[in-house]
Design an enzyme around this catalytic site. Structure first.
Site, short mmCIF file in Angstrom:
data_model
loop_
_atom_site.label_atom_id
_atom_site.label_comp_id
_atom_site.label_asym_id
_atom_site.label_seq_id
_atom_site.Cartn_x
_atom_site.Cartn_y
_atom_site.Cartn_z
N TRP A 320 0.70 -1.15 0.00
CA TRP A 320 0.10 -0.31 -0.23
C TRP A 320 1.13 1.30 0.05
O TRP A 320 0.70 2.21 -0.38
CB TRP A 320 -0.96 0.28 1.09
N HIS A 321 2.07 1.21 0.50
CA HIS A 321 2.84 2.46 0.74
C HIS A 321 3.80 2.66 -0.50
O HIS A 321 4.39 3.79 -0.04
CB HIS A 321 3.46 2.26 1.73
N GLY A 322 4.25 2.01 -1.47
CA GLY A 322 4.56 2.38 -2.91
C GLY A 322 4.25 0.91 -3.61
O GLY A 322 4.50 -0.29 -2.81
#
Lengths: 466, 397
Positions: A320-322
């Site tokens: 989700w963070h990248g």
């Protein structure tokens, strides 16, 4: 548009506040919706189209879920379709290129083109929010929103649009139709907003420059001390940047009568990784718990299934963070730590002296940030090697001393600001002193932040990959 | 009826003011008021502050209000320009930057915007991650050496970050300029002039400005001495001249970028009188009379441009002295160095490769040039992309 910019502070915000409070109550949501779209479209006007599509699709799905309330099969189908649309949107813009790049080595995928699309800002935040809406309506935890204006306002609400907190619809449902506006609430919004602004502009940006020095350093000149100093700088930068952004969101929300959830609760005073994740980016963890971990069965289907569920949740949290391998690695790193803590470590940590558990938690948090901060896997390997003694530049060099001296005042300030110390001191002040201290602090912070923004050579937005 | 209305209005206003006053007595009222007055007040001040075109203290043009177009709106370019415009035209910009620099100083930072703050001396940070540009520029010089029949000298001048290393904060990062300069003789066919040794011998003197990245006339004199001797000519010494102070309030580029407003100004000295020396400045639009020292520049911010009247594409100095014809391929360091060379040559031609794009080897032949000096600061030479034009030749040898 970002909060920590002169344009936001000295054009957008005053105009929005003035128009908002001059608008009659029943038109305020419509006015906010328009203001939100201007805010969103400022950076990438084309992507307003995605926003309209997102609002339209999820609004319709909400109504459909309610329509089929008595027919669970159809209602589930509608929820699934809503998930599909949101995840497809997220996947297409955020993960397509990453997947295409990773798969191209396999012959049947070798023709996959690279699209090189700009990631629509905040897409990871608002797709998650709209998914929560359909699910909440399905679960009967909220009623479907009849007014498309109110729904649009929820999806696009500018204080939290681009960097969270990730709101869950059931928390906002009532506030969309009725919310309290008062001077006390506005003033508390001002305090939280200013605290957040100062965290971002004065603390995060300043220490971020130190991280940039070490991040850019070629492995040949990186020292062990330098690698740790660099990752310490990033540890502070990401916390003050992110929590500063969340504070600004909460503060702006209160100025407009909303109450958002708290997103950070002094994560660096944790005594275990389990505790850290209860204090870090709370809105994201609780989203994953409510809408992924629990639907997967949580801990109710036996130990093996629980570990599998945890694995899925942490892989998802990471990615989700990248869209990059290091973020996946980062998520799985925490999966391993959390499973170990659940199995035996947590009990041991509770018995251990306080300082042992603090050192333990901070050590793994710092190593985690190194994995998070250095995106390219080869460089990450080099950086971790340098941290653990195999530095090509040796243990220590004169320029490490120079940087340490440059940040000798800031680093202890950051360490103290990571703990509840300041808040405790403020609470202890007699009311009379507080009456003077609070306005003085607000004025000083405003003046200093403005000075740093006017002479801004460095003011990054870290969440463009989220 | 009228009287009644009046008292009603007065009553209502009175009530509102009273309510506002009551609110201000509460802590939340004061905090709200401070915040609102600040953001609304500064917004208003910004609206009513006239835009500036140029910032004398930063020595650069400021962004102007962008012209609106739908195309620029959809591409996002308009918003980008608008944000830069707001930042550049912010009311009292200079005061805010000074406040930031001051608070950085309180925090113990020894550096602001790439300038080391060393007490009353400002020194530009010079880091070189790779020497690609430097090497390619050296190759251009070599090609030039092959294209002409006259001797070519190369003089690269170290910056204050090297010569005044002792003044830098401990451990301050920077490239090893001495090592690069030492490696030069093996890397070029031009005859290398050792500017490093010449300056190092006088490192305790005021050979660089404290607020500017250039060398002073004194530093330039030592540089010129080394150059003349390397060419087999008679050297110069500061004691040969009677210096005249033409400015005592020079705030240079480092003063601007560092924001260190508390540093005392520099003074500018002239050593060599310009009597009998004529300068012809050649620009695209024709020839005009130039000056060795353009004193009309002194009231301006960039006082260093007093030397030679600033950057010129091509300038020809006729000295009235005996001697050969020198071609100087140069950057701005040479502007204060050239007066010391006037005694040894009859003509000095100065070319700035950033603006002059013609065939240099051809220029050497057509103008009967006897000797060529490529004179740059090491920093410019390692970063400049125009040295490439030096190696080009329309006719070849």
């Amino acid at each position: 548009l970002i909060f920590s910019s002169l344009l936001f502070l000295f054009t957008y915000l005053p105009v929005v506040l003035a128009v908002y409070y001059l608008t009659p109550l029943k038109w305020r949501n419509l006015m906010l919706l328009i203001a939100n779209l201007i805010f969103y479209g400022w950076g990438e006007p084309i992507y307003i189209v995605i926003m309209f599509a997102s609002i339209g699709i999820d609004y319709t799905h909400g109504l459909l879920v309610e329509k089929y309330r008595d027919n669970d099969k159809k209602a589930r189908l509608v929820v699934a379709s809503s998930m599909f649309f949101n995840l497809a949107l997220l996947f297409f813009f955020k993960y397509y290129d990453f997947l295409a790049d990773s798969l191209r080595g396999i012959s049947i995928f070798s023709g996959l083109p690279r699209l090189g699309l700009e990631l629509p800002i905040g897409i990871s935040f608002y797709t998650f929010q709209t998914m929560s809406y359909t699910v909440d309506v399905y679960r009967g935890e909220a009623k479907a929103q009849k007014s498309i204006v109110n729904f649009g306002t929820f999806v696009t609400l500018f204080p939290q649009l681009i960097a969270g907190p990730i709101l869950q619809y059931r928390d906002l449902d009532k506030q969309l139709s009725v919310r309290e506006h008062s001077m006390e609430k506005f003033a508390s919004g001002v305090r939280v907003f200013i605290a957040g602004l100062a965290k971002k502009v004065l603390l995060a940006n300043s220490i971020g420059m130190l991280w940039d020095v070490y991040k850019a350093m070629p492995a040949s000149s990186l020292t062990t001390a330098g690698a740790w100093l660099g990752v310490l700088a990033f540890t502070f930068q990401i916390y003050f940047d992110f929590s500063g952004y969340s504070d600004m969101a909460v503060g702006l929300g209160r100025m407009l009568g909303f109450e958002f959830m708290k997103n950070f609760n002094y994560p660096y005073i944790s005594r275990s990784i389990t505790e850290f994740w209860r204090r870090w980016h709370i809105s994201l963890s609780s989203w994953f718990r409510n809408y992924l971990y629990i639907p997967l069965g949580g801990n109710r289907r036996g130990k093996a299934r629980q570990y599998l569920n945890l694995f899925v949740v942490w892989a998802a949290t990471g990615i989700w963070h990248g869209a990059s391998w290091n973020f996946l690695l980062w998520g799985l790193y925490f999966f391993v730590l959390l499973v170990m803590e659940k199995a035996f470590l947590l009990k041991a940590l509770e018995k251990a002296p306080r300082w042992v558990s603090h050192v333990y938690a901070l050590f793994f948090i710092l190593v985690g940030w190194a994995i998070f901060g250095v995106e390219e896997l080869g460089a990450l390997g080099g950086y971790l090697a340098a941290m653990f003694g195999a530095a090509q530049g040796g243990i220590w060099c004169a320029s490490d001393g120079y940087y340490l001296m440059n940040y000798a005042v800031l680093l202890p300030v950051l360490a103290a600001a990571s703990t509840p110390l300041g808040a405790k001191l403020m609470a202890r002040l007699p009311e009379k002193a507080m009456r003077i201290a609070a306005p003085v602090l607000i004025a000083c912070a405003l003046v200093l932040c403005t000075a740093y923004l006017v002479d801004a050579t460095y003011n990054p937005f870290l969440y463009f990959r989220f | 009826v009228k009287k009644l209305q009046w008292s009603q209005i007065r009553g209502a206003v009175h009530k509102r003011l009273r309510a506002a006053w009551e609110a201000l007595k509460k802590p939340s009222g004061i905090e709200t008021a401070i915040f609102l007055v600040f953001i609304f007040g500064l917004t208003a001040v910004n609206i009513f502050t006239a835009d500036r075109t140029f910032s004398p203290i930063e020595n650069r043009n400021l962004k102007q209000r962008p012209v609106f177009s739908w195309e620029k709106l959809f591409s996002g370019k308009f918003m980008e320009d608008y944000e830069e415009y707001i930042t550049d035209q912010f009311a009292e910009r200079d005061g805010w930057t000074a406040l930031k620099a001051g608070s950085e100083r309180v925090l113990g930072k020894r550096e602001n915007n790439g300038v080391y703050i060393c007490g009353d001396t400002l020194i530009e940070r010079f880091e070189l991650t790779d020497q690609t540009q430097l090497s390619s520029n050296l190759r251009a010089v070599d090609r030039f050496v092959g294209n002409v029949d006259v001797p070519v000298y190369l003089m690269l001048i170290p910056s204050a970050a090297e010569i005044w290393q002792e003044k830098l904060p401990a451990g301050a990062p920077g490239v090893d300029q001495a090592a690069i300069l030492e490696s030069l003789p093996g890397r070029t066919q031009a005859q290398v002039v050792d500017g490093y040794a010449a300056l190092m011998a006088h490192k305790d003197e005021a050979i660089y400005y404290r607020t500017d990245h250039h060398w002073t006339s004194l530093g330039a004199c030592y540089g010129a001495d080394a150059l003349l001797r390397a060419m087999g000519l008679e050297g110069v010494s500061p004691t040969d001249f009677k210096p005249e102070t033409v400015s005592t309030n020079f705030y240079g580029t480092l003063y601007s970028t560092s924001g260190a407003r508390y540093v005392a100004p520099d003074s500018i000295e002239i050593y060599v009188p310009d009597e009998g020396i004529t300068v012809e400045s050649v620009e695209a639009d024709g020839r005009r009379e130039g000056m060795l020292y353009d004193r009309s520049r002194l009231p301006q911010k960039d006082q260093y441009s007093m030397f030679m009247g600033g950057n010129q594409p091509l300038a020809v100095i006729r000295t009235g002295n005996e001697g050969g014809r020198l071609l100087l391929i140069r950057d701005s360091y040479a502007d204060s160095e050239v007066p010391f060379l006037t005694g040894a040559f009859s003509e000095i031609h100065m070319i700035d490769l950033r603006y002059y794009k013609m065939d240099i080897a051809g220029y050497v032949r057509e103008n009967g040039i006897d000797q060529v000096v490529v004179s740059y600061s090491l920093k410019n030479f390692s970063e400049d992309k125009n040295v490439y034009f030096l190696g080009l030749s329309a006719a070849g040898k």
